[in-house]
Scaffold this active site. Structure first.
Site, mmCIF file in Angstrom:
data_model
loop_
_atom_site.group_PDB
_atom_site.id
_atom_site.type_symbol
_atom_site.label_atom_id
_atom_site.label_comp_id
_atom_site.label_asym_id
_atom_site.label_seq_id
_atom_site.Cartn_x
_atom_site.Cartn_y
_atom_site.Cartn_z
ATOM 1 N N LYS A 256 46.776 22.926 -4.484
ATOM 2 C CA LYS A 256 46.056 23.493 -3.184
ATOM 3 C C LYS A 256 45.881 22.498 -2.131
ATOM 4 O O LYS A 256 45.945 22.980 -0.808
ATOM 5 C CB LYS A 256 44.799 23.949 -3.742
ATOM 6 C CG LYS A 256 44.654 25.209 -4.508
ATOM 7 C CD LYS A 256 45.740 25.124 -5.618
ATOM 8 C CE LYS A 256 45.590 26.628 -6.340
ATOM 9 N NZ LYS A 256 46.638 26.528 -7.218
ATOM 10 N N ALA B 194 40.500 27.057 -15.352
ATOM 11 C CA ALA B 194 39.778 25.742 -15.311
ATOM 12 C C ALA B 194 38.317 26.206 -15.608
ATOM 13 O O ALA B 194 37.614 25.575 -16.247
ATOM 14 C CB ALA B 194 39.781 25.003 -14.281
ATOM 15 N N ARG C 85 52.744 28.648 -19.601
ATOM 16 C CA ARG C 85 52.422 27.408 -20.492
ATOM 17 C C ARG C 85 51.886 27.756 -21.710
ATOM 18 O O ARG C 85 51.698 28.931 -22.103
ATOM 19 C CB ARG C 85 50.873 26.982 -19.653
ATOM 20 C CG ARG C 85 51.385 26.663 -18.075
ATOM 21 C CD ARG C 85 50.424 25.672 -17.397
ATOM 22 N NE ARG C 85 50.065 24.376 -18.148
ATOM 23 C CZ ARG C 85 50.565 23.259 -17.623
ATOM 24 N NH1 ARG C 85 51.433 23.281 -16.947
ATOM 25 N NH2 ARG C 85 50.466 22.037 -18.161
ATOM 26 N N GLY D 210 57.716 34.752 -12.080
ATOM 27 C CA GLY D 210 57.009 35.163 -11.097
ATOM 28 C C GLY D 210 55.761 35.415 -11.552
ATOM 29 O O GLY D 210 55.065 36.301 -10.902
ATOM 30 N N HIS E 224 27.506 38.779 10.529
ATOM 31 C CA HIS E 224 28.525 39.356 11.301
ATOM 32 C C HIS E 224 28.444 38.549 12.532
ATOM 33 O O HIS E 224 27.996 37.875 13.011
ATOM 34 C CB HIS E 224 27.918 41.000 12.025
ATOM 35 C CG HIS E 224 28.847 41.430 13.075
ATOM 36 N ND1 HIS E 224 30.203 41.902 12.619
ATOM 37 C CD2 HIS E 224 28.805 41.346 14.015
ATOM 38 C CE1 HIS E 224 30.856 42.361 13.802
ATOM 39 N NE2 HIS E 224 30.038 41.917 14.616
ATOM 40 N N GLU F 142 62.385 36.946 -11.680
ATOM 41 C CA GLU F 142 61.353 37.516 -12.750
ATOM 42 C C GLU F 142 61.890 38.501 -13.466
ATOM 43 O O GLU F 142 62.390 39.623 -13.127
ATOM 44 C CB GLU F 142 60.138 37.742 -12.090
ATOM 45 C CG GLU F 142 59.041 38.399 -12.906
ATOM 46 C CD GLU F 142 58.496 38.046 -13.995
ATOM 47 O OE1 GLU F 142 58.576 38.462 -14.820
ATOM 48 O OE2 GLU F 142 58.314 36.900 -13.953
ATOM 49 N N GLY G 120 42.717 15.990 -16.154
ATOM 50 C CA GLY G 120 43.720 17.025 -16.894
ATOM 51 C C GLY G 120 44.692 17.455 -16.083
ATOM 52 O O GLY G 120 44.975 17.009 -15.047
ATOM 53 N N GLU H 81 41.261 10.479 -23.631
ATOM 54 C CA GLU H 81 42.370 11.215 -22.839
ATOM 55 C C GLU H 81 43.633 10.684 -22.964
ATOM 56 O O GLU H 81 43.568 9.319 -22.961
ATOM 57 C CB GLU H 81 41.625 11.063 -21.410
ATOM 58 C CG GLU H 81 42.694 11.660 -20.211
ATOM 59 C CD GLU H 81 43.526 12.996 -20.784
ATOM 60 O OE1 GLU H 81 44.578 13.026 -20.559
ATOM 61 O OE2 GLU H 81 42.599 13.913 -20.736
ATOM 62 N N CYS I 240 44.413 20.269 -14.413
ATOM 63 C CA CYS I 240 43.974 21.098 -13.165
ATOM 64 C C CYS I 240 43.796 19.723 -11.792
ATOM 65 O O CYS I 240 44.211 20.250 -10.841
ATOM 66 C CB CYS I 240 42.541 21.392 -13.639
ATOM 67 S SG CYS I 240 41.805 22.190 -11.989
#
Length: 472
Positions: free
Chosen positions: A50, A310, A262, A176, A434, A198, A39, A33, A41
């Site tokens: 996130k 990923a 990318r 975009g 439910h 965009e 990596g 690496e 991700c």
């Protein structure tokens, strides 16, 4: 010189999962690496973005507290350095977890950049040499940089933007696609003035247009200025920021985010020494089993120029590792779910109605809005819908599109249904708990046949639910 059965180049989701599979199958395995384990991700992509989006989402919720009967003292505001610190803590913990898994599996990890010396030998950082019977290249992708963009500290990639220690006053986004839209949503939620440019007529090309319209509307309501069908040109940058032309007008920002896509990361691998040649975009062509033109050298994930996701990289790389180990591999899925972590989220699996039409398939779609769902109303997350597209003759589900809160979680059920070859009728008859957001999938499956449990029926049922018309 170190000798191995398999040497994996790249420690992202494809690389480290392949190394783990190979080691557990008894192969003496090495992994090289060049930067950090995990990596793109784990370090500058999926996980850090996130984590920051989760912080922005919580800020959004706090600002809506009064609608839930909650009083707060003063206005909530973002603490960007603290958000970055939390992001770094999350990524560091996960990265250490990957290192621990590799160590426990007996994988030898080398830190440095690999370059082929011949078809069975690599050199790491012009020093240590590693030979292997097999190689698996899983070196991922890197940001693509359009030639018209000048080199300047105010023009950054998504990798670099995650390291900015202060929030920019304004952000100009070029592109975009998924990256551009996610970053635009993130920074707009934090109070940054965002302009997104965009060149295509719509955002998020390839995603269901109905889903995209919902996200575009929310982005505009959150203050993002969207300039679609517009090319960026005449880009100039100085200590005051970036200024450019977008069609007939001038746009500017403290920073410009280059989110123009990318490309496969093959720079510096010296593929020619191994008898390989990269394609036009730097990709390494492979066959269905991940083999290159040199049979003992394989490749998987984004470096092949295929699906840059990923989970796909991990699935493809693990399958190739199993083949190298002499095992019978699992088949790769026909489709891979895709997610966009905007507000609201988009998640899809299978084909859109337009893609079905391009294949000359006769299909019928059923749609159910979250606004009609009890759990969505209780949670105050009523934007969006679930849409299921099925073959009209066989009733087999061909595609699912979700736009709304937790769409990225809900799509897993759809992916399982597609993988199992389920029909809309079978999904409709599956009892769902439910109240949950997952009920929207059942309702959309019912809607394929004109049935509906939680909405007034506004059209005649097109057909009974196959294999019996009784409702669940």
């Amino acid at each position: 010189m170190n000798s191995f059965d398999l040497c994996v180049i790249g420690g992202g989701p494809g690389g480290y999962n392949a190394a783990l599979r190979a080691a557990r199958s008894g192969l003496c395995t090495a992994l090289v690496e060049a930067d950090k384990l995990g990596g793109v991700c784990l370090n500058v992509g999926c996980i850090p973005t996130k984590t920051l989006l989760a912080s922005a989402g919580l800020l959004r919720q706090i600002r809506r507290a009064a609608a839930f009967g909650i009083r707060t003292a003063g206005d909530a505001e973002a603490d960007w350095p603290a958000m970055l610190a939390r992001k770094d803590a999350v990524t560091t913990g996960l990265r250490n977890g990957v290192a621990g898994l590799l160590k426990n599996a007996g994988v030898t990890v080398f830190a440095g950049h690999a370059a082929f010396q011949d078809a069975h030998l690599i050199r790491i950082n012009d020093g240590e040499r590693v030979s292997a019977r097999y190689f698996l290249i899983a070196s991922g992708s890197r940001p693509a940089r359009p030639a018209f963009l000048p080199s300047h500290p105010a023009i950054v990639s998504s990798d670099q933007l995650l390291s900015c220690r202060t929030l920019p006053e304004s952000l100009l986004v070029l592109g975009g696609g998924v990256v551009g839209c996610e970053f635009a949503a993130l920074f707009a939620a934090l109070g940054v003035r965002v302009t997104l440019v965009e060149m295509l007529p719509s955002l998020l090309a390839g995603f269901d247009p109905e889903c995209v319209r919902v996200v575009a509307m929310r982005m505009r309501l959150d203050g993002v200025r969207l300039l679609t069908g517009t090319s960026l040109s005449d880009v100039r940058a100085d200590e005051n920021g970036v200024i450019a032309r977008a069609g007939d007008e001038t746009v500017s920002g403290t920073l410009l985010l280059n989110a123009a896509g990318r490309r496969p990361n093959t720079a510096g691998l010296n593929l020619e020494a191994a008898g390989l040649a990269a394609g036009r975009r730097g990709e390494i062509p492979v066959d269905a089993d991940g083999r290159t033109a040199v049979p003992h050298i394989c490749a998987a994930g984004a470096v092949t120029g295929e699906i840059m996701l990923a989970p796909w990289a991990a699935a493809a790389a693990v399958r190739t590792a199993a083949i190298i180990a002499g095992e019978t591999p699992d088949a790769l899925p026909e489709s891979v779910p895709g997610c966009v972590f905007t507000t609201p989220e988009i998640a899809t699996a299978g084909w859109t109605p337009a893609e079905c039409a391009a294949r000359h398939l006769d299909v019928v779609s059923g749609k159910f809005p979250f606004s009609a769902l009890g759990k969505a109303q209780a949670a105050g997350e009523t934007e969006g819908f679930v849409k299921i597209t099925a073959d009209r003759g066989s009733d087999r589900i061909l595609g699912v599109a979700i736009v709304g809160s937790h769409a990225s979680d809900l799509i897993s059920e759809a992916a399982a249904a597609l993988a199992a070859g389920m029909t809309a009728g079978e999904l409709a008859r599956t009892v769902h708990p439910h109240p949950t957001l997952g009920e929207a999938l059942q309702e959309a499956a019912l809607a394929v046949h004109g049935w509906c449990l939680q909405l007034p029926v506004r059209r005649k049922r097109s057909s009974p639910i196959p294999e019996g018309s009784a409702l669940p």
